[in-house]
Design an enzyme around this catalytic site. Sequence first.
Site, PDB file in Angstrom:
ATOM      1  N   ARG A  46       0.876  -1.184   0.000  1.00  0.00           N
ATOM      2  CA  ARG A  46       0.000   0.000   0.000  1.00  0.00           C
ATOM      3  C   ARG A  46       0.908   1.227   0.000  1.00  0.00           C
ATOM      4  O   ARG A  46       1.337   1.690   1.052  1.00  0.00           O
ATOM      5  CB  ARG A  46      -0.905  -0.036   1.236  1.00  0.00           C
ATOM      6  CG  ARG A  46      -1.876   1.121   1.352  1.00  0.00           C
ATOM      7  CD  ARG A  46      -2.802   0.892   2.551  1.00  0.00           C
ATOM      8  NE  ARG A  46      -3.755   1.973   2.729  1.00  0.00           N
ATOM      9  CZ  ARG A  46      -3.510   3.101   3.391  1.00  0.00           C
ATOM     10  NH1 ARG A  46      -2.329   3.298   3.946  1.00  0.00           N
ATOM     11  NH2 ARG A  46      -4.443   4.016   3.507  1.00  0.00           N
ATOM     12  N   SER A 118     -12.874  -2.852   0.823  1.00  0.00           N
ATOM     13  CA  SER A 118     -13.209  -2.258   2.123  1.00  0.00           C
ATOM     14  C   SER A 118     -14.707  -1.968   2.143  1.00  0.00           C
ATOM     15  O   SER A 118     -15.230  -1.382   1.197  1.00  0.00           O
ATOM     16  CB  SER A 118     -12.461  -0.940   2.326  1.00  0.00           C
ATOM     17  OG  SER A 118     -11.078  -1.154   2.217  1.00  0.00           O
ATOM     18  N   LYS A 147      -4.023   6.190   8.607  1.00  0.00           N
ATOM     19  CA  LYS A 147      -4.840   6.555   7.444  1.00  0.00           C
ATOM     20  C   LYS A 147      -5.477   7.915   7.704  1.00  0.00           C
ATOM     21  O   LYS A 147      -6.295   8.054   8.614  1.00  0.00           O
ATOM     22  CB  LYS A 147      -5.915   5.485   7.206  1.00  0.00           C
ATOM     23  CG  LYS A 147      -6.750   5.707   5.952  1.00  0.00           C
ATOM     24  CD  LYS A 147      -7.627   4.468   5.705  1.00  0.00           C
ATOM     25  CE  LYS A 147      -8.817   4.734   4.822  1.00  0.00           C
ATOM     26  NZ  LYS A 147      -8.526   4.897   3.413  1.00  0.00           N
TER      27      LYS A 147
HETATM   28  N1  TZP Z   1      -7.867   1.335   6.416  1.00  0.00           N
HETATM   29  C1  TZP Z   1      -8.620   1.550   7.475  1.00  0.00           C
HETATM   30  S1  TZP Z   1      -7.689   1.852   8.844  1.00  0.00           S
HETATM   31  C2  TZP Z   1      -6.245   1.680   7.977  1.00  0.00           C
HETATM   32  C3  TZP Z   1      -6.536   1.398   6.660  1.00  0.00           C
HETATM   33  C4  TZP Z   1      -5.566   1.178   5.600  1.00  0.00           C
HETATM   34  C5  TZP Z   1      -4.905   1.843   8.597  1.00  0.00           C
HETATM   35  C6  TZP Z   1      -4.521   0.717   9.513  1.00  0.00           C
HETATM   36  O1  TZP Z   1      -3.263   0.938  10.092  1.00  0.00           O
HETATM   37  P1  TZP Z   1      -2.933   0.610  11.610  1.00  0.00           P
HETATM   38  O2  TZP Z   1      -1.576   1.228  11.846  1.00  0.00           O
HETATM   39  O3  TZP Z   1      -2.870  -0.881  11.719  1.00  0.00           O
HETATM   40  O4  TZP Z   1      -4.007   1.236  12.450  1.00  0.00           O
END
Ligand code: TZP
Length: 218
Positions: A46, A118, A147
């Site tokens: 990503r 998602s 995010k």
């Molecule tokens: N989509 C929803 S939350 C997120 C993504 C890509 C980020 C998740 O990262 P982390 O550090 O595990 O909370």
Amino acid sequence: MIRRDPVTLKKVLKVYFICGTPNVSRPLTEILEEAVQGGATIFQFREKGEKALTGEKKKEQAAKLQAICHEKGIPFIINDDVELAVELNADGVHVGQDDTSAREVRAKIGPDKILGVSAHSLTEAVQAEKDGADYIGVGPVFATSSKDDAEEVCGPERISEFREEGLTLPIVAIGGITFENTPAVIRAGADGISVISAIASSASPADAANKLYRKASS
Ligand code: TZP
Ligand code: MG
């Protein structure tokens, strides 16, 4: 073929490591190797944000990460970039609601690849399944700093609701997942957990992945 076998797919989704170069402060290739050695079962590249690689550099990084995944026997998934996934013959693609539609992605990647979508509501989840999704990502379950444009926190309850409504598609929980809260999301009905920081920001990605694997399996 993994995607046609939900039992295998659910096992493969147990510890889903998601990462891009902006999430790490040493080579991502090293971190991925360690994460897989510890127990990560699937990886998603990503590459997002201000410092994200683009063009040839992104492709070169992706190819290196793909080679590690192949050598270790775990699927290599690409976030959003369907063209790159097709070019590299990645094992799958993950898209959000604002990206290329799941139906279009499925048409582009063909019937054998893994498609993740998602979903924040049951309507989105059901639609994703109809459009050819193999699993859905549900979140952010907890607060996340990985995010910028994350939706509202939904809690493990969102996952229980989907299960209560009869959704059988594999689910990975995402957003703020830690060792401590992993059991709660698995109890709520998730098949696996997907994490960025719990592995990428750990002093030992191998130990972190191993602990997450054990928490998600018990
Ligand atoms: N989509 C929803 S939350 C997120 C993504 C890509 C980020 C998740 O990262 P982390 O550090 O595990 O909370
Ligand atoms: Mg996206």
